[in-house]
Structures are given as C-alpha cells and as structure tokens.
Design a protein around this motif. Structure first.
Motif, mmCIF file in Angstrom:
data_model
loop_
_atom_site.group_PDB
_atom_site.id
_atom_site.type_symbol
_atom_site.label_atom_id
_atom_site.label_comp_id
_atom_site.label_asym_id
_atom_site.label_seq_id
_atom_site.Cartn_x
_atom_site.Cartn_y
_atom_site.Cartn_z
ATOM 1 N N ARG A 205 2.632 12.364 5.623
ATOM 2 C CA ARG A 205 1.748 11.203 5.561
ATOM 3 C C ARG A 205 0.281 11.649 5.514
ATOM 4 O O ARG A 205 -0.508 11.175 4.685
ATOM 5 C CB ARG A 205 1.987 10.306 6.779
ATOM 6 N N ASP B 6 3.719 3.162 9.704
ATOM 7 C CA ASP B 6 2.492 2.374 9.689
ATOM 8 C C ASP B 6 2.547 1.217 10.688
ATOM 9 O O ASP B 6 1.518 0.823 11.233
ATOM 10 C CB ASP B 6 2.229 1.822 8.282
ATOM 11 N N ASP C 173 0.814 -1.220 0.000
ATOM 12 C CA ASP C 173 0.000 0.000 0.000
ATOM 13 C C ASP C 173 0.845 1.266 0.000
ATOM 14 O O ASP C 173 0.405 2.304 -0.524
ATOM 15 C CB ASP C 173 -0.910 0.008 1.228
ATOM 16 N N ASP C 174 2.050 1.211 0.569
ATOM 17 C CA ASP C 174 2.852 2.425 0.726
ATOM 18 C C ASP C 174 3.655 2.790 -0.517
ATOM 19 O O ASP C 174 4.292 3.846 -0.544
ATOM 20 C CB ASP C 174 3.819 2.262 1.911
ATOM 21 N N ASP D 118 1.999 5.835 -2.057
ATOM 22 C CA ASP D 118 2.202 6.975 -1.166
ATOM 23 C C ASP D 118 3.640 7.485 -1.241
ATOM 24 O O ASP D 118 3.887 8.696 -1.173
ATOM 25 C CB ASP D 118 1.875 6.579 0.277
ATOM 26 N N ARG E 185 -2.315 11.336 2.145
ATOM 27 C CA ARG E 185 -3.432 10.403 2.306
ATOM 28 C C ARG E 185 -4.783 11.104 2.413
ATOM 29 O O ARG E 185 -5.816 10.473 2.252
ATOM 30 C CB ARG E 185 -3.202 9.505 3.528
ATOM 31 N N SER E 186 -4.758 12.400 2.695
ATOM 32 C CA SER E 186 -6.016 13.131 2.738
ATOM 33 C C SER E 186 -6.440 13.574 1.337
ATOM 34 O O SER E 186 -7.577 13.361 0.925
ATOM 35 C CB SER E 186 -5.888 14.353 3.660
#
Length: 339
Positions: A327, A315, A7-8, A11, A331-332
C-alpha cells in the motif's frame, strides 16, 4: 466523502502489475493452482445436489396393499451402487470445499508476502482453513434448508388439490428465494474477502473474526455498500475480459490442433487407427490447453479483485491492513514501486 471503493481501483491495478510483472512462470502456475480450488468452490452449486422426490399417486382401492415392484429393496446391488455414487460425490464436494477453504488463506498470504509457497502456507493455515470449511458447510446446509422449506411450503397445496393456490404461493416464494440467495452470497463473499484476512492477521475463528470485523462494517457501511456495487461491476467486467481472452486463446490454440484433427480425418480411410489417434490427441490437447489457459487468464483478474478488497479493508480499518508495505509503495511512487 472519499469512497475507497472508487479510489482503490487504480491502486489495485498497480498492486497487481507489481506483483505479477515481469512474468515469473512458477509464480503464475502456483497461483493458477490456488485459483483452481478457490474458483472451483465458487463454481460448485450446492443446490444441484439437492434431490426431490415425487410422491406416488394413490392407486384404486383393492383388497389390500401390494408391494411396489419398481422399488428395489435396500439390500439390492442397485441401491448399493447408487449409495456409493452419492457418497463419492459428497466426498469429492467436501474435499474440494476443504482444500478451497485452505487455499483462501494461501492466496491472501501470497499477496501479503508477495511470494507464493503453497506447501508452506498450507502448513501454516490449514487449521484456519478447516474453520472456514465448517462455516461454509453450515452456511450451505442452512441455505439449502431454507430454500427447501420455502419450496415445500409453496408446493404443498398441489398435493391437497390446490394447484391455483400453489401457483400463487410459488410467485410469492420467488422473491424470498432471491433474497435468500443474495444474503447467502453476500455473507459468503464478505467472509472470503474481509473476514479471512482478519482471521489470518489475528488468528481468530470465523465467528470471532466476524465479531471483530462487524463494528467496522457498521461504522463504514457506506464504504462497504459502495464496494458491494463496484465489486459486482468489476467482476462483470473481469468476466467479459476473461471471456474475450479465452476466445482469442481458443482460436490460437484451436487452429493448429484443428489441422492435426483434419489430418487424422484424412487418414481414417487409409490408416484407421492412426487417424483416430490423431483426432483423439488433438481433442485431448485442446481440452488440456483450454483448461490451463483459462486458469492463467484468471490469475491477473482474481489477483486484482483480491487486492481491491484488501485495499478497501485496510482503508476502512488500519488494524486490518494485510498489505501495508505494498500500500505504501504504490501510493508513494507507483512508477518506482519495488515488485
């Protein structure tokens, strides 16, 4: 179960883009300097400095031992020159290792603050870097000692006339050497990627930070096993991208400089000195350009890999989150994240 190692990735790409774009020349150049030392430490292979000596074959018995004329005495200039060269190599290696250790904290602090200030971060973290330097030095010495011990044990039968036994022991030693190299690499890699941020956040030493970090590894072992696999894949992909970009850059830089070199070659028959000057200038400019280009290409790749590790670390344990603001931003709403 969510795997942060998967998942990262996206990001980390977003964080890298927000940090490096739009391009600021000063930021990229300072990061290139940092990566020269952090990447340079990894490029040093401590095993290449380990020497080996071959014992002499016993000569035919004679009336008495005679001194070997090939071996210079300790007081000769040759021995002094060799000792000086070894000392210089050792000092350069240790100096590079120390600077690279401090630069690890400069790199992480730069990502944390989203600003690169080598002198300021050096003043703040050189003591932590000194501790990391000591850890890396001990790890290198232990690794070389273990490898050397295994090789000595494997080849010892050769000197006793057991060549076949030595060959068998060597094949048995190969997996041991591979295992030692893997364990040493994982220990050094996890120290760099995960323990250094803990040291930076909590002002602990290397071993104390490892004790602080280890419960997280045990609890989230699947996450870190997935990270270990994905980091190898991403590093390989990054290496391929870097190689392709370097090749393109080499062509772009090399074509005009090759023309300059050809002009220099044509002048050799007319103005000898001017021809060699042009050829030497073209070669020197190409080497310098490729050196700088390689470092600049490494900036986004290494920044991504470091962001990736920091995201996984945060995480798995929120207390170790070095980049909480970045972060939250990515992610927002990644499209409107403030770089």
């Amino acid at each position: 179960m969510t795997l942060y190692a998967l998942d990262d990735i996206e990001d980390a790409i977003d964080a890298t883009r927000e940090f490096l774009w739009p391009i600021e020349r000063g930021r990229w150049l300072r990061l290139a300097v940092v990566l020269f030392f952090t990447g340079g430490v990894g490029g040093f292979n401590p095993f290449q400095f380990s020497g080996s000596s071959t014992p002499s074959t016993p000569s035919t018995p004679g009336p008495g031992p005679t001194p070997s004329p090939e071996l210079p005495s300790l007081g000769t200039p040759e021995v002094a020159i060799i000792a000086a060269i070894i000392a210089i190599i050792a000092l350069v290696f240790l100096g590079f290792l120390f600077v690279g250790s401090v630069m690890e904290f400069v790199f992480v602090q730069s990502l944390r603050e989203e600003a690169v200030s080598i002198r300021q971060y050096w003043r703040e973290h050189w003591r932590k870097g000194l501790r990391l330097f000591g850890f890396r030095l001990v790890l290198s010495v232990v690794t070389i000692g273990v490898v050397g011990g295994v090789l000595v044990a494997a080849f010892a039968p050769v000197f006793l006339g057991g060549e076949v036994a030595a060959l068998g022991l060597f094949f048995l030693a190969v997996p041991v050497l591979v295992l030692v190299a893997i364990l040493s690499g994982i220990l050094d890699g996890f120290t760099t990627m995960f323990v250094v941020p803990v040291m930076l956040l909590e002002s602990r030493g290397v071993l104390a930070s490892w004790r602080r970090f280890w419960p997280t590894v045990r609890r989230e072992w699947k996450q870190y096993l997935a990270y270990l696999f994905m980091s190898l894949v991403l590093a390989l992909a990054g290496g391929i991208v870097t190689a392709l970009a370097t090749l393109v850059g080499a062509i772009a830089v090399g074509i005009p400089l090759a023309i300059v070199g050809l002009v220099g070659g044509a002048l050799l028959g007319v103005v000898h000195v001017a021809g060699w000057v042009l050829i030497g200038l073209a070669v020197a400019l190409f080497v310098v350009a490729m050196f700088v280009l390689t470092l600049l290409i490494a900036v986004p790749v290494q920044t991504f890999l470091r962001y990736y590790a920091l995201l996984v670390l945060g995480d798995t344990n929120e207390a170790f989150d070095v980049i909480p603001e970045r972060r939250r931003a990515i992610r927002s709403d990644p499209s409107t994240a403030d770089g």
